[in-house]
Design an enzyme around this catalytic site. Structure first.
Site, PDB file in Angstrom:
ATOM      1  N   CYS A 271     -16.947 -15.788 -17.553  1.00 42.57           N
ATOM      2  CA  CYS A 271     -16.659 -16.160 -19.033  1.00 42.57           C
ATOM      3  C   CYS A 271     -15.791 -15.132 -19.543  1.00 42.57           C
ATOM      4  CB  CYS A 271     -18.014 -16.048 -19.878  1.00 42.57           C
ATOM      5  SG  CYS A 271     -19.068 -17.315 -19.463  1.00 42.57           S
TER       6      CYS A 271
ATOM      7  N   HIS B 155     -22.018 -19.846 -16.902  1.00 45.46           N
ATOM      8  CA  HIS B 155     -22.909 -18.667 -16.479  1.00 45.46           C
ATOM      9  C   HIS B 155     -23.552 -19.170 -15.132  1.00 45.46           C
ATOM     10  CE1 HIS B 155     -23.080 -15.762 -19.666  1.00 45.46           C
ATOM     11  NE2 HIS B 155     -22.381 -16.808 -20.430  1.00 45.46           N
TER      12      HIS B 155
ATOM     13  N   GLU C   9     -25.590 -17.504 -13.476  1.00 44.43           N
ATOM     14  CA  GLU C   9     -26.751 -16.739 -13.152  1.00 44.43           C
ATOM     15  C   GLU C   9     -27.729 -17.906 -14.170  1.00 44.43           C
ATOM     16  OE1 GLU C   9     -26.045 -15.843 -17.446  1.00 44.43           O
ATOM     17  OE2 GLU C   9     -24.796 -15.768 -15.483  1.00 44.43           O
TER      18      GLU C   9
END
Length: 408
Positions: A296, A380, A382
């Site tokens: 990001c 993302h 994760e």
């Protein structure tokens, strides 16, 4: 049916008696009345009901399309300076709990929702959403037409807004505040980063671990720059066996290279990448010397450090359901995203490859440069909240580090 006048109530004997309206108001009503306003810079005023903290706050209004995970969103540092409007109409039914925190505090400016749940129904709940926000001095409003506001943001782009529960402030005062406040060009990273380096050791809780065939990265040392890093990024790296040292956003590149890490992670974070030239300079000094992974904000900083340009998107990408195509494999991932800025692929130099694109608008969602040993994603991996489709990206970073280490 008998209709009783509003100014008449039953007395203790059961008979009707007239009561002044002022006294009725003092008695109160069995429901909450609108006591808050959201003023947008386009001149519109939205009446709502408050929960959480009281007062007046200014921020950029963005909408998030995630169906679940509002607590992770509340504690995502990338939302610093923003009001998050949830398009899912029903919020609060799972309450909150300590295990779902993604950072040390809430960094967003406020929460805007349609319907606030009057009860919780999750076994992990330890606290009500409203109480949680009040303790952290975060404002929230509900009973507002989030669908209409979302349509306006999609049409006109992200707007600056002012949330207020203060009756002393007129609508014109709130509108003036919204029209004067700026977020573009502001360094928001410094306020969310850690103050000192620290070691991270916590892995993904075994109860939630979904990757049974983990490729453990024994003795691989990663330095993670905290531009607003989420805990689950660190957990996923730790679960793969990495040793992790987290450093502040202003940590000198020379100090990082002194440690001689196997790789460097540039994390997610809030705001405009062009507003943090010191971070771009740090990235420039590190790339090409060790394997690098940008997520990001880290992806955007890499883009600038490589000579490319970034730009502010109309309303950004915020949600857990964005389709991304891996151009190398043709595989489509459903991804979690949260960013208002993007890298302009046309501005990138030769040798830098666009590896992923967002299928909603074809924007750049990933970069790589084999010569400089770097990779990045504009979303993302994760996924907190969100699907696990992109988790293999951590394995890709580990393989990159292993390959370089073997050649030494």
């Amino acid at each position: 049916m008998l209709r009783t006048p509003a100014a008449a109530i039953l007395n203790v004997t059961g008979s009707l008696s007239a009561t002044p309206r002022a006294e009725l108001h003092a008695v109160g009503k069995p429901w909450k009345i609108s006591d808050a306003r959201l003023a947008l810079e386009d001149g519109s005023i939205w009446r709502a009901k408050s929960f959480g903290a009281l007062g007046t706050q200014v921020g950029e209004v963005v909408f998030n399309t995630s169906l679940t995970g509002y607590q992770e969103i509340l504690t995502d540092p990338s939302y610093a300076g923003q009001f998050v409007l949830m398009t899912n109409p029903h919020i609060g039914n799972t309450g909150v709990n300590p295990g779902d925190e993604e950072s040390r505090q809430c960094f967003l400016t406020g929460l805007v929702i349609r319907s606030l749940s009057i009860c919780t129904s999750n076994w992990r709940c330890t606290e009500l959403l409203g109480d949680y926000l009040a303790k952290r001095n975060i404002m929230g409003i509900y009973d507002v037409d989030t669908r209409a506001i979302t349509r306006r943001l999609r049409q006109d782009g992200s707007l600056i807004g002012v949330l207020s529960t203060e009756e002393s402030k007129t609508d014109d005062m709130l509108l003036e505040m919204s029209q004067k406040w700026k977020i573009v060009g502001v360094d928001l990273i410094t306020g969310v980063s850690c103050d000192n380096p620290y070691e991270w050791t916590e892995k993904t809780d075994p109860e939630w671990e979904f990757n049974e065939a983990q490729n453990l990265a024994e003795k691989l040392h990663v330095v993670a720059y905290d531009f607003g890093i989420k805990y689950n990024i660190l957990r996923r790296l730790a679960s793969s066996g990495c040793k992790i040292t987290v450093v502040p956003s202003t940590w000198p590149a020379s100090e990082t290279l002194k440690i001689n890490p196997d790789g460097v992670l540039f994390s997610n974070g809030p705001g405009d990448p062009a507003a943090v030239p010191y971070a771009v300079q740090t990235v420039k000094e590190i790339i090409g010397k060790v394997p690098v992974f940008g997520i990001c904000m880290g992806h955007q900083l890499l883009g600038q450090a490589l000579g490319g340009k970034t730009f502010k998107m109309k309303f950004g990408h915020h949600g857990g359901n964005h389709p991304v195509c891996n151009l190398k494999t043709g595989r489509v991932e459903i991804s979690a995203q949260n960013h208002n800025y993007a890298v302009d692929p046309a501005s990138l130099p030769a040798g830098v490859e666009v590896t992923h694109i967002n299928l909603n608008d074809n924007s750049c969602a990933g970069l790589s440069c084999p010569e400089l040993k770097l990779m990045s994603l504009q979303y993302h991996p994760e996924a907190s909240p969100g699907p696990h489709d992109s988790d293999p990206a951590f394995g890709g970073f580990i393989q990159l580090m292993k390959l370089v280490k073997q050649k030494k």
